[in-house]
Write an enzyme that holds these catalytic residues in place. Structure first.
Site, PDB file in Angstrom:
ATOM      1  CG  ASP A 389       0.579 -10.731  -8.171  1.00 23.22           C
ATOM      2  OD1 ASP A 389      -0.230 -11.594  -7.851  1.00 23.22           O
ATOM      3  OD2 ASP A 389       1.677 -10.979  -8.665  1.00 23.22           O
ATOM      4  CB  THR A 390      -4.543  -6.390  -9.360  1.00 22.01           C
ATOM      5  OG1 THR A 390      -3.720  -6.545 -10.509  1.00 22.01           O
ATOM      6  CG2 THR A 390      -5.384  -5.144  -9.522  1.00 22.01           C
ATOM      7  CB  ILE A 391      -5.584  -4.297  -4.183  1.00 24.21           C
ATOM      8  CG1 ILE A 391      -5.239  -2.818  -4.465  1.00 24.21           C
ATOM      9  CG2 ILE A 391      -4.432  -5.020  -3.539  1.00 24.21           C
ATOM     10  CD1 ILE A 391      -6.322  -1.813  -4.241  1.00 24.21           C
ATOM     11  CB  SER A 408      -2.286  -3.462 -10.395  1.00 23.16           C
ATOM     12  OG  SER A 408      -1.473  -4.546 -10.749  1.00 23.16           O
ATOM     13  CG  MET A 470      -7.808  -8.710  -7.442  1.00 16.80           C
ATOM     14  SD  MET A 470      -7.085 -10.363  -7.364  1.00 16.80           S
ATOM     15  CE  MET A 470      -5.357 -10.013  -7.658  1.00 16.80           C
TER      16      MET A 470
END
Length: 581
Positions: A389-391, A408, A470
């Site tokens: 889970d990342t931006i 992240s 991502m």
């Protein structure tokens, strides 16, 4: 079914129907270069002569634009945007995680890379965890926590390229943390799915739940403890995180849970400026960050795809998608075997990116059959990961400087552990190590793990594009698809983000997830080639979330934002009413 779900489902059916019809009788599409088949586009790309910030949450993008309008440059805007993202999208990222950046400096034409991935704590080793009875790296808890690199990354990039003080850059994040912000829809959905895990840890529940539940879409949420942490960074820069109150809180939760992190691990950590690695593809130069990231896999995929006439095969054609899926398997096999922290091992980058090697390797792609198992290359233990889970955000300023930035926590709310009184969730990036002590990526003190998060950049002639998509090990394969959509099929940056994608999250077998935007006929033909196709509805998070900015060499700047998320590409306003600086 909720109203939102019904609307999304209806829109998906309409979009898919139009897409299939379009494949049969394509009209003239919107495009920036060569002709392309129909792509169902929900948005137009943004165009301006000034700056643009593209991010997966509009309040964060607008914060970056405010910094541009305040006299900041692309680096300043990226830091401010990322700080707000760390608050408003806490499922995906936060300042308890890592950071990677590519910065294109317009006046010199140079591309700079920054690796702000943190290292494992002192005393944390494969031998230690095996002695505790562990056979695999834990994916949650204190032994998955490495030193967070994000704030050190901000400080390093601002010191070298920024214009404004850190206090200005933290101001929007401080405001939203203390005064609150309405939670956006996609983020609220993800947040809600993490409720049980957050509730299991008292500090996490205090920071991220409201009366024991996740905030709902549209509900105003505050994180005053995180606001206090931002204030320390605003006042002291990196020392406000790696020393003093925040550092003491990180060490306190480490001691409470039996961790090995020391004050020196935090204080002595430093990001590294690195030279991006690149390959050429159809006249484009495509750049990624070097190992310890997976970026090399995207470049290897492109090298493997290049011998095939992809444009002749056609966009969303069976032959083109088959080649890309098979190239993914081959590239990832090598990446997983050889990529690790370059301070501990040397990845054979030149050999892995060699065009003759790619030609030889591409001969392993059987046009008539999917390969369910591939062997890595041989030049002179990693477990499958469910993703991360990342931006990702990208910024271009009025001068044409471009920041491609990714940040992240890795897993959903990272390690699940919050440093008490800080509002900071610690990441679980250490989960990407292996306990196989013979592997280059084996866990060791002050070593950085193989890293999934990668920013990207591509250029051809006067055109420059900062982009990223991502999503754990989805990223390199999504990057290669984005590049092909532009270079092979003539899509513009918004169309390339919106186009249906595939992803293969596993490292063996013939399973592959394909978005329903890809025509049913193509999916059926891929099954006939032996692919185990799992169809995923349009616009889910399965295929990652992307952003992009572009300059055309004529003074016009463009921005695009992923329609699968809440985000936006927001342009800077001209200084009609003057500037603060």
């Amino acid at each position: 079914m909720s109203i939102r779900s019904a609307l999304v489902a209806t829109a998906s059916v309409v979009a898919l129907t139009v897409g299939v019809i379009g494949q049969q009788n394509p009209p003239a599409p919107r495009r920036t270069s060569s002709p392309a088949p129909l792509v169902v586009v929900g948005r137009s790309k943004i165009a301006t002569k000034f700056g643009i910030v593209a991010a997966s949450q509009p309040l964060a993008a607008r914060a970056g634009v405010q910094v541009l309008e305040h006299g900041g440059n692309a680096v300043d805007a990226a830091i401010a945007t990322n700080a707000v993202m760390a608050l408003v999208e806490p499922y995906f990222d936060g300042i308890g995680g890592d950071l990677f950046v590519m910065y294109y400096e317009a006046k010199t034409g140079k591309l700079h890379g920054l690796n702000a991935g943190g290292w494992a704590p002192s005393g944390l080793s494969a031998a230690l965890l095996k002695a505790k009875g562990m056979e695999r790296m834990p994916q949650k808890g204190i032994y998955s926590v490495t030193v967070p690199g994000a704030v050190a990354g901000w400080d390093t990039m601002r010191a070298k390229f920024g214009k404004l003080p850190m206090s200005d850059l933290m101001a929007p994040a401080i405001y939203y943390a203390e005064n609150g912000f309405p939670v956006s829809e996609v983020i609220a959905d993800a947040w809600g799915r993490a409720t049980d895990g957050l509730a299991a840890e008292p500090y996490a529940a205090k920071a991220f739940l409201v009366n024991g539940r996740a905030p709902k879409a549209g509900e105003v949420f505050r994180n005053p403890d995180l606001g206090g942490s931002f204030r320390l960074i605003a006042e002291k820069g990196r020392a406000g995180f790696y020393e003093g109150r925040t550092a003491e809180a990180i060490l306190a939760i480490s001691r409470e849970k039996g961790g090995t992190m020391t004050a020196a691990d935090l204080r002595e950590y430093q990001p590294e400026w690195v030279e991006p690695i690149s390959t050429t593809y159809r006249g484009w130069t495509v750049s990624e960050l070097p190992p310890n990231t997976q970026g090399i896999a995207a470049l290897m995929m492109l090298n493997l795809m290049e011998p095939f006439p992809m444009s002749e095969y056609g966009f969303h054609s069976t032959r083109a998608m088959h080649v890309m899926i098979e190239a993914k398997k081959l590239a990832y096999a090598d990446m997983l075997k050889y990529v690790a922290d370059q301070n501990f091992t040397k990845t054979p980058v030149a050999a892995m990116l060699s065009k003759p090697h790619a030609m030889d390797r591409a001969r392993l792609i059987d046009p008539a059959k999917a390969a369910c198992n591939v062997e890595p290359s041989v030049f002179d233990g990693l477990t499958n990961s469910p993703g991360g889970d990342t931006i990702y955000l990208s910024v271009i300023d009025r001068d044409g400087n471009i920041v491609s930035l990714i940040q992240s926590l890795y897993g959903s709310f990272g390690s699940g552990l919050v440093a008490p009184g800080t509002g900071i969730m610690l990441h679980n990036r250490g989960g990407l190590f292996t306990l196989d002590e013979k592997h280059p990526n084996a866990l060791a003190p002050r070593k950085r793990p193989l890293h999934t998060i990668i920013p990207a950049f591509m250029q051809k002639g006067d055109v420059r594009i900062g982009f990223g998509i991502m999503g754990g090990f989805n990223q390199a394969q999504a990057h290669a698809q984005f590049v092909a959509d532009i270079a092979d099929f003539g899509l513009d940056i918004q169309q390339a983000l919106e186009a249906g994608r595939f992803t293969k999250g596993s490292f063996a077998g013939c399973d592959v997830q394909i978005e329903a935007l890809v025509p049913d006929k193509v999916r059926s033909e891929l099954k006939a080639l032996g692919h185990d196709v799992r169809v995923v509805p349009p616009r889910s998070g399965t295929f990652g979330y992307g952003q992009a900015v572009m300059s055309d060499g004529a003074g016009v700047h463009f921005g695009a934002s992923e329609p699968r998320h809440d985000g936006a590409a927001i342009p800077e306003a001209p200084p009609i009413f003057g500037r603060a600086r």
